[in-house]
Structures are given as structure tokens and as C-alpha cells.
Design a protein around this motif. Structure first.
Motif, PDB file in Angstrom:
ATOM      1  N   CYS A 189       0.951  -1.215  -0.004  1.00  0.00           N
ATOM      2  CA  CYS A 189       0.097   0.016   0.045  1.00  0.00           C
ATOM      3  C   CYS A 189       0.828   1.215  -0.066  1.00  0.00           C
ATOM      4  O   CYS A 189       2.032   1.201   0.730  1.00  0.00           O
ATOM      5  CB  CYS A 189      -0.783  -0.071   1.196  1.00  0.00           C
TER       6      CYS A 189
ATOM      7  N   CYS B 217       0.670   2.882   3.670  1.00  0.00           N
ATOM      8  CA  CYS B 217       1.100   2.202   4.894  1.00  0.00           C
ATOM      9  C   CYS B 217       1.959   0.657   4.681  1.00  0.00           C
ATOM     10  O   CYS B 217       2.536   0.315   5.597  1.00  0.00           O
ATOM     11  CB  CYS B 217      -0.084   1.751   5.694  1.00  0.00           C
TER      12      CYS B 217
ATOM     13  N   CYS C 157      -6.760  -1.842   0.670  1.00  0.00           N
ATOM     14  CA  CYS C 157      -5.615  -2.130   1.656  1.00  0.00           C
ATOM     15  C   CYS C 157      -6.439  -2.394   3.065  1.00  0.00           C
ATOM     16  O   CYS C 157      -7.355  -1.571   3.370  1.00  0.00           O
ATOM     17  CB  CYS C 157      -4.832  -0.810   1.817  1.00  0.00           C
TER      18      CYS C 157
ATOM     19  N   CYS D  45      -5.684   0.444   5.895  1.00  0.00           N
ATOM     20  CA  CYS D  45      -6.217   1.669   5.583  1.00  0.00           C
ATOM     21  C   CYS D  45      -7.691   1.938   5.324  1.00  0.00           C
ATOM     22  O   CYS D  45      -8.384   2.868   5.281  1.00  0.00           O
ATOM     23  CB  CYS D  45      -5.533   2.324   4.133  1.00  0.00           C
TER      24      CYS D  45
HETATM   25 ZN   LIG Z   1      -2.782   0.921   3.550  1.00  0.00          ZN
END
Ligand SMILES: [Zn+2]
Length: 294
Positions: A249, A252, A269, A272
Motif C-alpha cells: 500500500c 502504509c 488495503c 487503510c
Molecule cells: Zn494501507
């Protein structure tokens, strides 16, 4: 399949080439099912002599606004391409519709190897029907956060199928729904009525952000799509989640997951875009990141 940014890109390309042109003749039409309306004889007798006054877009339809109140609407579906060329493309077996322009030295061709593309020649009443069959245009000035909030609160539906529904919101398809939901930090399976107004506002901003960026990059070319000059788009180099299963991602670093939602491959993700409504501060859309290979 071309979505709003791809069709908008083609419309903008053609808007620099077609207005003022006269359609001389229907040079080639060898796939009759391409023409949904009107009848073939009326289609072929109405077009010659018409002038193109403007080029536009409604949902995923490309619109050539002609004189006499007629509109030629083209839908590219899976593999369609539309462009103007200085040589007659009639010999190409995948180009099923060719219109000769002006003095017969330029041609508008609709190329479609898979033959899912469709064309409609609409009078004013037909144009109104087409216009009202679709939800609001997400990039319109009239489409405000409150309008999306109203859509979310009046449909008790999971976010992904809701945003794919053209009668609810025009122009989004699989790519840009996945990208917008990631940018807004929302899980595709969240029920629309569980969103806070703040989450809805982030989704509104995310939708407009991913569409605007994609138009600036000439759309996304996965396989068939080309712009009005036959060039590939570049937005696919900037995907955050779409077709990036297992890659990190951009926000993150967690590997992107792929699930199926409404029969569509869906990329997200898991960090997220939590499945349950966020209980902490919402995730703010981040600025576009640098391109990456995949
Ligand atoms: Zn993420």
C-alpha cells in the motif's frame, strides 16, 4: 473498459478537431448491431450533411453534437476506439463505422475488435432520455458533498456496487471506484448508511481527486484504450490499489488484497480500509504519490 476519465480525454481531443466539420457520408458500416437507434436507413440518411457543433460526454457516452438538434452518441464498452485520421480506415476489418468528413480527406473511425461498442443517433427527445438515465456527474460544480451524502443515506447498499451503479452516480467503473475508496479510507463492503458526513465528504473529495488526476494523465490504458489521437494514457502508472494485489500500500506498506464484490475483482488495503466503521480519527486523503512500476 473506458470509464469517465478515458471518455472525457477522448472528448477533449475530439473537441479540438471536430467542431465545424461536416459529415460528408457514412463511408463504412459493416456491423449493423452497432447502431442501437434509429433504424439503419434513418441513421444513414440523417448523418450526411450534418455539421459537428460540439463534442461532449455524459456518463461513459461520447457525444457529438450535430446541427438540427441531433446528437451522435458513442459508447466504447470493452475495446472501442474513436479517432480522426487523415487516411480512410475502412480497410481495417476491426473498424466498423467510418464517417467521411468535410471534403473527404479526413475520417472519423470507430474501431472495435470485440464489437460491444454501440452508437445512437438521437433527436432532442432521445438526448433528454439518455441524459436522465444517469446519476449526477461527479466532476460537475453542482455535485456537492451534500449530494453524495444524500445518495449514501437514501441507499442501504454496500459502497462498491452503489458507486458502480450508473443511475446513482455517472461514469465510475471498477478502476476508479477501487482507487477512490482507498483514497477515502473506506472498505468496499461498508454499507452506505453507516458513513458519517465527514466520511462521505472524504469520499466526495476522493472521487473527484482520482478522476481529475486520471484526466490530467490522459486516462488509464490497461490494454485497448487509446485517446483521440491514438496515444496510450498514463494513469495506470499511478494506481494505488487497482491491479496491485500483493504489492505494498502506498500509504502504509501493507500488501494490497483482492476480494470479489458484486462479481468484480476489488482491490483494497486491509489496514487503510478497515471493514468496520473507523472509531478513531478518519484517514485524510494523501497527495498523489510518485509513479511506480508493477
Ligand atoms: Zn494501507
Amino acid at each position: 473498459m473506458p470509464e469517465l476519465p478515458e471518455v472525457e480525454t477522448i472528448a477533449r481531443n475530439l473537441a479540438t478537431q471536430l467542431p465545424g466539420c461536416q459529415i460528408l457520408a457514412v463511408e463504412k458500416l459493416d456491423w449493423e448491431r452497432m447502431v442501437e437507434t434509429p433504424s439503419l436507413p434513418l441513421f444513414q440518411s440523417t448523418l450526411p450533411g450534418r455539421c459537428v457543433q460540439g463534442v461532449g460526454r455524459r456518463a461513459k457516452w461520447l457525444l457529438l453534437l450535430l446541427d438540427g438538434g441531433w446528437t451522435l452518441a458513442l459508447h466504447l464498452r470493452m475495446s472501442g476506439r474513436v479517432g480522426v485520421s487523415g487516411s480512410n480506415p475502412s480497410a481495417d476489418r476491426h473498424t466498423h463505422l467510418v464517417l467521411a468528413l468535410d471534403d473527404g480527406r479526413r475520417f472519423l473511425g470507430f474501431r472495435d475488435p470485440r464489437k460491444f461498442g454501440r452508437v445512437r443517433l438521437l433527436d432532442a427527445g432521445g438526448f433528454t432520455k439518455l441524459h436522465t438515465a444517469y446519476g449526477p456527474e461527479p466532476l460537475s460544480d453542482q455535485f456537492r458533498p451534500a449530494d453524495l451524502a444524500h445518495i449514501l443515506s437514501t441507499h442501504h447498499t454496500r459502497l462498491k456496487p452503489l458507486l458502480l451503479n450508473q443511475a446513482v452516480l455517472a461514469g465510475l467503473g471498477n478502476i476508479y471506484v477501487d482507487e477512490a475508496l482507498w483514497l477515502a479510507g473506506l472498505h468496499p463492503l461498508r454499507c452506505s448508511t453507516t458513513l458519517t458526513f465527514t466520511e462521505g465528504s472524504h469520499l466526495h473529495a476522493a472521487i473527484r481527486s482520482v478522476l481529475t488526476a486520471a484526466i490530467q494523465r490522459g486516462g488509464s490504458t490497461l490494454r485497448d484504450y487509446r485517446d483521440g489521437y491514438g496515444e496510450r494514457g498514463h494513469n495506470q502508472e499511478y494506481f494505488s490499489v487497482y491491479r496491485r494485489t500483493g504489492q505494498p500500500c502506498p500509504r502504509c506498506g501493507t500488501p494490497i488484497e483482492r476480494i470479489r464484490v458484486a462479481q468484480r475483482g476489488t482491490h483494497l488495503c486491509p489496514v487503510c480500509q478497515p471493514a468496520a466503521p473507523a472509531t478513531h480519527s478518519p484517514i485524510h486523503p494523501s497527495p498523489p504519490h510518485s509513479p511506480h512500476s508493477h
